[in-house]
Design an enzyme around this catalytic site. Structure first.
Site, PDB file in Angstrom:
ATOM      1  N   GLU A 162      47.786  15.208 -73.861  1.00 36.92           N
ATOM      2  CA  GLU A 162      48.015  15.194 -72.414  1.00 36.92           C
ATOM      3  C   GLU A 162      48.990  16.308 -72.047  1.00 36.92           C
ATOM      4  O   GLU A 162      50.021  16.459 -72.672  1.00 36.92           O
ATOM      5  CB  GLU A 162      48.574  13.827 -71.998  1.00 36.92           C
ATOM      6  CG  GLU A 162      48.753  13.679 -70.513  1.00 36.92           C
ATOM      7  CD  GLU A 162      47.502  14.103 -69.754  1.00 36.92           C
ATOM      8  OE1 GLU A 162      46.438  13.515 -69.962  1.00 36.92           O
ATOM      9  OE2 GLU A 162      47.601  15.048 -68.953  1.00 36.92           O
ATOM     10  N   LYS A 221      48.845  21.166 -78.729  1.00 40.16           N
ATOM     11  CA  LYS A 221      49.797  20.433 -77.872  1.00 40.16           C
ATOM     12  C   LYS A 221      51.232  20.813 -78.233  1.00 40.16           C
ATOM     13  O   LYS A 221      52.047  21.124 -77.355  1.00 40.16           O
ATOM     14  CB  LYS A 221      49.566  18.928 -78.025  1.00 40.16           C
ATOM     15  CG  LYS A 221      50.584  18.066 -77.329  1.00 40.16           C
ATOM     16  CD  LYS A 221      50.573  18.224 -75.808  1.00 40.16           C
ATOM     17  CE  LYS A 221      51.841  17.680 -75.207  1.00 40.16           C
ATOM     18  NZ  LYS A 221      51.927  17.858 -73.767  1.00 40.16           N
ATOM     19  N   CYS A 277      60.085  15.228 -74.123  1.00 36.22           N
ATOM     20  CA  CYS A 277      59.151  15.868 -75.059  1.00 36.22           C
ATOM     21  C   CYS A 277      59.537  17.230 -75.618  1.00 36.22           C
ATOM     22  O   CYS A 277      59.310  17.473 -76.799  1.00 36.22           O
ATOM     23  CB  CYS A 277      57.780  15.960 -74.419  1.00 36.22           C
ATOM     24  SG  CYS A 277      57.068  14.322 -74.232  1.00 36.22           S
TER      25      CYS A 277
HETATM   26  P1  NAD Z   1      56.696   5.723 -73.026  1.00 35.23           P
HETATM   27  O1  NAD Z   1      57.805   5.329 -73.914  1.00 35.23           O
HETATM   28  O2  NAD Z   1      56.907   5.835 -71.556  1.00 35.23           O
HETATM   29  O3  NAD Z   1      55.493   4.663 -73.216  1.00 35.23           O
HETATM   30  C1  NAD Z   1      55.043   4.223 -74.464  1.00 35.23           C
HETATM   31  C2  NAD Z   1      54.693   2.738 -74.349  1.00 35.23           C
HETATM   32  O4  NAD Z   1      54.034   2.319 -75.553  1.00 35.23           O
HETATM   33  C3  NAD Z   1      55.907   1.820 -74.191  1.00 35.23           C
HETATM   34  O5  NAD Z   1      55.796   1.083 -72.988  1.00 35.23           O
HETATM   35  C4  NAD Z   1      55.857   0.923 -75.431  1.00 35.23           C
HETATM   36  O6  NAD Z   1      56.251  -0.415 -75.172  1.00 35.23           O
HETATM   37  C5  NAD Z   1      54.395   0.969 -75.798  1.00 35.23           C
HETATM   38  N1  NAD Z   1      54.106   0.632 -77.195  1.00 35.23           N
HETATM   39  C6  NAD Z   1      54.689   1.118 -78.319  1.00 35.23           C
HETATM   40  N2  NAD Z   1      54.114   0.595 -79.415  1.00 35.23           N
HETATM   41  C7  NAD Z   1      53.152  -0.257 -78.987  1.00 35.23           C
HETATM   42  C8  NAD Z   1      52.193  -1.081 -79.655  1.00 35.23           C
HETATM   43  N3  NAD Z   1      52.134  -1.115 -80.981  1.00 35.23           N
HETATM   44  N4  NAD Z   1      51.372  -1.812 -78.896  1.00 35.23           N
HETATM   45  C9  NAD Z   1      51.416  -1.787 -77.546  1.00 35.23           C
HETATM   46  N5  NAD Z   1      52.279  -1.002 -76.863  1.00 35.23           N
HETATM   47  C10 NAD Z   1      53.138  -0.245 -77.579  1.00 35.23           C
HETATM   48  O7  NAD Z   1      56.113   7.079 -73.605  1.00 35.23           O
HETATM   49  P2  NAD Z   1      55.343   8.251 -72.805  1.00 35.23           P
HETATM   50  O8  NAD Z   1      56.315   9.117 -72.105  1.00 35.23           O
HETATM   51  O9  NAD Z   1      54.210   7.653 -72.050  1.00 35.23           O
HETATM   52  O10 NAD Z   1      54.787   9.102 -74.013  1.00 35.23           O
HETATM   53  C11 NAD Z   1      53.722   8.631 -74.823  1.00 35.23           C
HETATM   54  C12 NAD Z   1      53.202   9.784 -75.669  1.00 35.23           C
HETATM   55  O11 NAD Z   1      52.678  10.808 -74.810  1.00 35.23           O
HETATM   56  C13 NAD Z   1      54.250  10.474 -76.522  1.00 35.23           C
HETATM   57  O12 NAD Z   1      53.663  10.857 -77.742  1.00 35.23           O
HETATM   58  C14 NAD Z   1      54.616  11.705 -75.722  1.00 35.23           C
HETATM   59  O13 NAD Z   1      55.049  12.761 -76.551  1.00 35.23           O
HETATM   60  C15 NAD Z   1      53.306  12.069 -75.086  1.00 35.23           C
HETATM   61  N6  NAD Z   1      53.412  12.805 -73.813  1.00 35.23           N
HETATM   62  C16 NAD Z   1      54.325  12.442 -72.869  1.00 35.23           C
HETATM   63  C17 NAD Z   1      54.378  13.119 -71.651  1.00 35.23           C
HETATM   64  C18 NAD Z   1      55.358  12.739 -70.582  1.00 35.23           C
HETATM   65  O14 NAD Z   1      55.407  13.428 -69.583  1.00 35.23           O
HETATM   66  N7  NAD Z   1      56.141  11.690 -70.717  1.00 35.23           N
HETATM   67  C19 NAD Z   1      53.461  14.136 -71.390  1.00 35.23           C
HETATM   68  C20 NAD Z   1      52.523  14.467 -72.365  1.00 35.23           C
HETATM   69  C21 NAD Z   1      52.513  13.795 -73.574  1.00 35.23           C
HETATM   70  C1  UGA Z   2      56.471  19.126 -70.079  1.00 38.02           C
HETATM   71  C2  UGA Z   2      55.290  20.079 -69.967  1.00 38.02           C
HETATM   72  O1  UGA Z   2      55.454  20.887 -68.800  1.00 38.02           O
HETATM   73  C3  UGA Z   2      53.982  19.305 -69.882  1.00 38.02           C
HETATM   74  O2  UGA Z   2      52.892  20.208 -69.870  1.00 38.02           O
HETATM   75  C4  UGA Z   2      53.873  18.379 -71.077  1.00 38.02           C
HETATM   76  O3  UGA Z   2      52.695  17.604 -70.996  1.00 38.02           O
HETATM   77  C5  UGA Z   2      55.075  17.479 -71.124  1.00 38.02           C
HETATM   78  O4  UGA Z   2      56.289  18.278 -71.199  1.00 38.02           O
HETATM   79  C6  UGA Z   2      55.111  16.594 -72.327  1.00 38.02           C
HETATM   80  O5  UGA Z   2      54.484  16.868 -73.346  1.00 38.02           O
HETATM   81  O6  UGA Z   2      55.830  15.605 -72.205  1.00 38.02           O
HETATM   82  P1  UGA Z   2      57.865  17.631 -68.385  1.00 38.02           P
HETATM   83  O7  UGA Z   2      58.844  17.559 -69.498  1.00 38.02           O
HETATM   84  O8  UGA Z   2      57.441  16.369 -67.740  1.00 38.02           O
HETATM   85  O9  UGA Z   2      56.534  18.358 -68.883  1.00 38.02           O
HETATM   86  O10 UGA Z   2      58.435  18.559 -67.219  1.00 38.02           O
HETATM   87  P2  UGA Z   2      58.641  20.157 -67.076  1.00 38.02           P
HETATM   88  O11 UGA Z   2      58.258  20.538 -65.711  1.00 38.02           O
HETATM   89  O12 UGA Z   2      57.995  20.897 -68.171  1.00 38.02           O
HETATM   90  O13 UGA Z   2      60.214  20.303 -67.188  1.00 38.02           O
HETATM   91  C7  UGA Z   2      60.889  20.091 -68.406  1.00 38.02           C
HETATM   92  C8  UGA Z   2      62.349  20.483 -68.255  1.00 38.02           C
HETATM   93  O14 UGA Z   2      62.479  21.901 -68.136  1.00 38.02           O
HETATM   94  C9  UGA Z   2      63.021  19.906 -67.011  1.00 38.02           C
HETATM   95  O15 UGA Z   2      64.327  19.507 -67.326  1.00 38.02           O
HETATM   96  C10 UGA Z   2      63.011  21.069 -66.048  1.00 38.02           C
HETATM   97  O16 UGA Z   2      64.014  20.976 -65.075  1.00 38.02           O
HETATM   98  C11 UGA Z   2      63.239  22.230 -66.993  1.00 38.02           C
HETATM   99  N1  UGA Z   2      62.761  23.529 -66.471  1.00 38.02           N
HETATM  100  C12 UGA Z   2      61.444  23.713 -66.193  1.00 38.02           C
HETATM  101  C13 UGA Z   2      63.660  24.574 -66.314  1.00 38.02           C
HETATM  102  O17 UGA Z   2      64.856  24.427 -66.582  1.00 38.02           O
HETATM  103  N2  UGA Z   2      63.191  25.780 -65.852  1.00 38.02           N
HETATM  104  C14 UGA Z   2      61.887  25.992 -65.556  1.00 38.02           C
HETATM  105  O18 UGA Z   2      61.532  27.119 -65.151  1.00 38.02           O
HETATM  106  C15 UGA Z   2      60.987  24.924 -65.742  1.00 38.02           C
END
Ligand code: NAD
Ligand code: UGA
Length: 463
Positions: A162, A221, A277
Site C-alpha cells: 500500500e 515498497k 513507516c
Molecule cells: P495499525 O497498527 O494501525 O493496524 C494494525 C492492526 O492489526 C491493529 O489494529 C492490530 O490490532 C491488528 N492485528 C495485529 N495482529 C493481528 C492478528 N493476529 N489478528 C487480527 N488483528 C491483528 O497498522 P497500520 O498503520 O495499518 O499498518 C499496517 C501495515 O501497513 C504495516 O506493515 C505498515 O508498514 C503498512 N503501511 C502503513 C501505512 C500507513 O500509512 N500507516 C501505509 C502503507 C503501508
Molecule cells: C509515507 C509515504 O508517503 C506513503 O507513500 C507510504 O505508503 C507510507 O509512508 C507508509 O508506508 O506508511 P506517511 O508517512 O503517511 O506516508 O506520510 P508522508 O506524507 O510521507 O509524510 C511522512 C513524514 O515526512 C511526515 O512527518 C511529513 O511531515 C514529513 N515530510 C514529508 C517532510 O518533512 N517534508 C516533505 O517534503 C514531505
C-alpha cells in the site's frame, strides 16, 4: 476467478481505509475487516460515522455509505477467513524490540500468527494478499507455514503493498499513482493476480495496475519509502547549510524542484520526518542489506535516519540556545503533535522527541493539536521511558485552544503543518506571551515578515 468475499485481517490505518474504498467501489463484493482489538472494532461500528477510530478527510462519508451494506467490521476472525476467497493481511509490522535484529529488523510475529490462523481455518483454496509492508522474501515464509500446517488446500500468495499517505488516504486510494501486485509466474499465480487486478479495475485504469514477481513487489515498497525519506533528509541536510551561509532552503528547494528530473514534491525542509513507516522501513532495509553482507548499501541508507535524528535534535537545541541557554521552568507552547497535518496519528512524530528533549531541560510544554488527545500525548511520552509518568504529567499541559496554549509562553514551536495555524490572530498571541516572544517554525508555514512586523523573533528551518 471472480472474488465475491474479501476478508482483511487488521483494522488499522491501512486495513480500515483501504477496505472501505474497496467496499465502496465494489458493491458486489462483501468486505469484512477483522481485528483482535475489540475496542477498535467497536469504534469502527460506532453508529455515528464521525466517531470511527481513524481521522482521514472523506473517510467517514465512505464508511457511512458502505457499512452494513457490503462493509463489515468484526472480531470473529475465523468466520471471516472461512468465508472469504481472498484474505488481505494488513497487520502491523513494527521494528523488533527484542532478540536478534532488535531495533532494526521488522517484527513478523503478527504476520506469522495470521498465517497460522489462516492455515488452521481454511477449508477451501484461498488467495492470501500481503498488504502489510514486509521484508523481501517474506512470502516464502508465509507459504511454508500455510503449506505445512494447513488442511491440504491450495494457497496463492500475492504481494500488494500500500502506498497511501496518511492525511490523504482516501484521495490516494481513489486515485492511486499505481497499484502494484506481485505473484507467482505459474498459471495459478497468474490467475490469482488477475483476480486481484479485477477488484482494482472497478475504479483504477488497467494501465496503472502493475504486475511483477513477488520479490520485486515486496522490495519496491521498501525502496519507495527509502527514496521518499531520503529526499527529506537531503533537503534537511541542506537546511543546516543554508542557516550557515545565508541561503534560504525554500528558495533552494524551489530552484532544484523546477528541474524536471528532480521534481518539486517532497522537498519541504522540516523538523524531521515522523510517521510509523519511514524509519521502520529504512531500518528494515538496512538490516536486510547487512544480512546479505552488503555493508556499504546498509550504511548508505542508514544515513537517512542519522540525518533525521540530527534534524530533530538540532531543533530542540536551537530552542534552548536561543532562549539564552536555559528553558528551565519556561513555558514552550507546541502547535501540533501529530506527525503531519490532517491525521490523528502521532507515531514517531518529531513533536514527541522535541518535547522529551525540552523536558530534560526542565521546560514546561503546553500543547494544542486539533486532533490529538491529551491521553495520546502522555502515552507517547511515557512510551519513551525517559522519566516517570508523573514526571511527564507534571511537564505537559494540553489545551483545546491554541490561544490558551500560547498564553504566558516564552516561545511557540510549530511542530505540525495544520492549515489553521496560518490564519491565527498572531497579534493576539504575541500580546499574551512573555517578551521577547520567540517563534520556532518547524514547518516553515508561517509568514515570517508579518510575524516580525508584530515583534516576534522568528526562527524557521533553513533560513
Ligand atoms: P495499525 O497498527 O494501525 O493496524 C494494525 C492492526 O492489526 C491493529 O489494529 C492490530 O490490532 C491488528 N492485528 C495485529 N495482529 C493481528 C492478528 N493476529 N489478528 C487480527 N488483528 C491483528 O497498522 P497500520 O498503520 O495499518 O499498518 C499496517 C501495515 O501497513 C504495516 O506493515 C505498515 O508498514 C503498512 N503501511 C502503513 C501505512 C500507513 O500509512 N500507516 C501505509 C502503507 C503501508
Ligand atoms: C509515507 C509515504 O508517503 C506513503 O507513500 C507510504 O505508503 C507510507 O509512508 C507508509 O508506508 O506508511 P506517511 O508517512 O503517511 O506516508 O506520510 P508522508 O506524507 O510521507 O509524510 C511522512 C513524514 O515526512 C511526515 O512527518 C511529513 O511531515 C514529513 N515530510 C514529508 C517532510 O518533512 N517534508 C516533505 O517534503 C514531505
Amino acid at each position: 476467478m471472480k472474488i465475491t468475499k474479501i476478508c482483511c485481517i487488521g483494522a488499522g490505518y491501512v486495513g480500515g481505509p483501504t477496505m472501505a474504498v474497496i467496499a465502496q467501489k465494489c458493491p458486489d463484493i462483501q468486505v469484512t475487516v477483522v481485528d483482535l482489538n475489540e475496542q477498535r472494532i467497536a469504534d469502527w461500528n460506532d453508529p455515528n460515522p464521525d466517531n470511527i477510530p481513524i481521522y482521514e478527510p472523506g473517510l467517514s462519508e465512505i464508511v457511512a455509505e458502505a457499512r452494513g451494506r457490503n462493509l463489515f467490521f468484526s472480531t470473529d476472525v475465523d468466520k471471516a477467513i472461512d468465508e472469504a476467497e481472498m484474505i488481505f493481511i494488513s497487520v502491523n509490522t513494527p521494528t523488533k524490540t527484542y532478540g536478534k535484529g532488535r531495533g532494526m529488523a521488522a517484527d513478523l510475529k503478527y504476520i506469522e500468527l495470521c498465517a497460522r490462523q489462516i492455515a488452521r481455518v481454511a477449508k477451501q483454496n484461498k488467495i492470501v494478499v500481503e498488504k502489510s509492508t514486509l521484508p523481501v522474501r517474506t512470502a516464502e515464509a508465509i507459504k511454508s507455514i500455510l503449506d505445512n500446517t494447513g488442511n491440504g488446500v491450495q494457497f496463492q500468495i500475492l504481494s500488494n503493498p500500500e502506498f497511501l499517505a496518511e492525511g490523504t488516504a482516501v484521495a490516494d486510494l481513489l486515485n492511486p499513482d499505481r497499484i502494484l501486485i506481485g505473484g507467482d509466474v505459474t498459471v495459478e499465480g497468474q490467475e490469482a493476480i488477475n483476480a486481484l487486478v479485477d477488484v482494482y479495475a472497478n475504479w483504477v485504469d488497467k494501465d496503472k495496475i502493475l504486475t511483477t514477481n513477488v520479490w520485486s513487489s515486496e522490495l519496491s515498497k521498501l525502496t519507495a519509502n527509502a527514496f521518499l525519506a531520503q529526499r527529506i533528509s537531503s533537503i534537511n541536510a541542506m537546511s543546516e547549510l543554508c542557516e550557515k551561509t545565508g541561503a534560504d532552503v525554500n528558495e533552494v528547494a524551489r530552484a532544484i524542484g523546477m528541474d524536471s528530473r528532480i521534481g518539486p514534491k517532497f522537498l519541504k525542509a522540516s523538523v524531521g520526518f515522523g510517521g510509523s513507516c519511514f524509519q521502520k522501513d529504512i531500518l528494515n532495509l538496512v538490516y536486510i542489506a547487512k544480512s546479505y553482507g552488503l555493508n556499504e548499501v546498509a550504511d548508505y541508507w542508514e544515513q537517512v535516519i542519522i540525518m533525521n535524528d540530527h534534524q530533530k535534535r538540532r531543533f530542540s537545541n536551537k530552542i534552548v540556545q536561543t532562549l539564552y541557554n536555559t528553558v528551565a521552568d519556561k513555558k514552550i507552547a507546541f502547535l501540533g503533535w501529530a506527525f503531519k497535518k490532517d491525521t490523528n496519528d502521532t507515531r514517531e512524530s518529531a513533536a514527541i522527541y522535541i518535547a522529551d528533549d525540552l523536558i530534560n531541560e526542565q521546560a514546561k510544554i503546553s500543547v494544542y493539536d486539533p486532533k490529538v488527545s491529551r491521553v495520546k500525548m502522555q502515552a507517547d511520552l511515557n512510551y519513551l521511558e525517559t522519566r516517570s509518568e508523573e514526571g511527564n504529567n507534571d511537564s505537559l499541559d494540553t489545551f483545546n485552544n491554541a490561544y490558551e496554549a500560547c498564553k504566558g509562553a516564552h516561545a511557540v514551536a510549530v511542530l505540525t503543518e495544520w492549515d489553521e495555524f496560518r490564519t491565527y490572530d498572531w497579534q493576539k498571541i504575541y500580546d499574551s506571551m512573555h517578551k521577547p516572544a520567540f517563534i520556532f517554525d518547524g514547518r516553515n508555514i508561517l509568514d515570517s515578515k508579518h510575524l516580525e512586523s508584530i515583534g516576534f523573533v522568528y526562527n524557521g528551518i533553513g533560513s
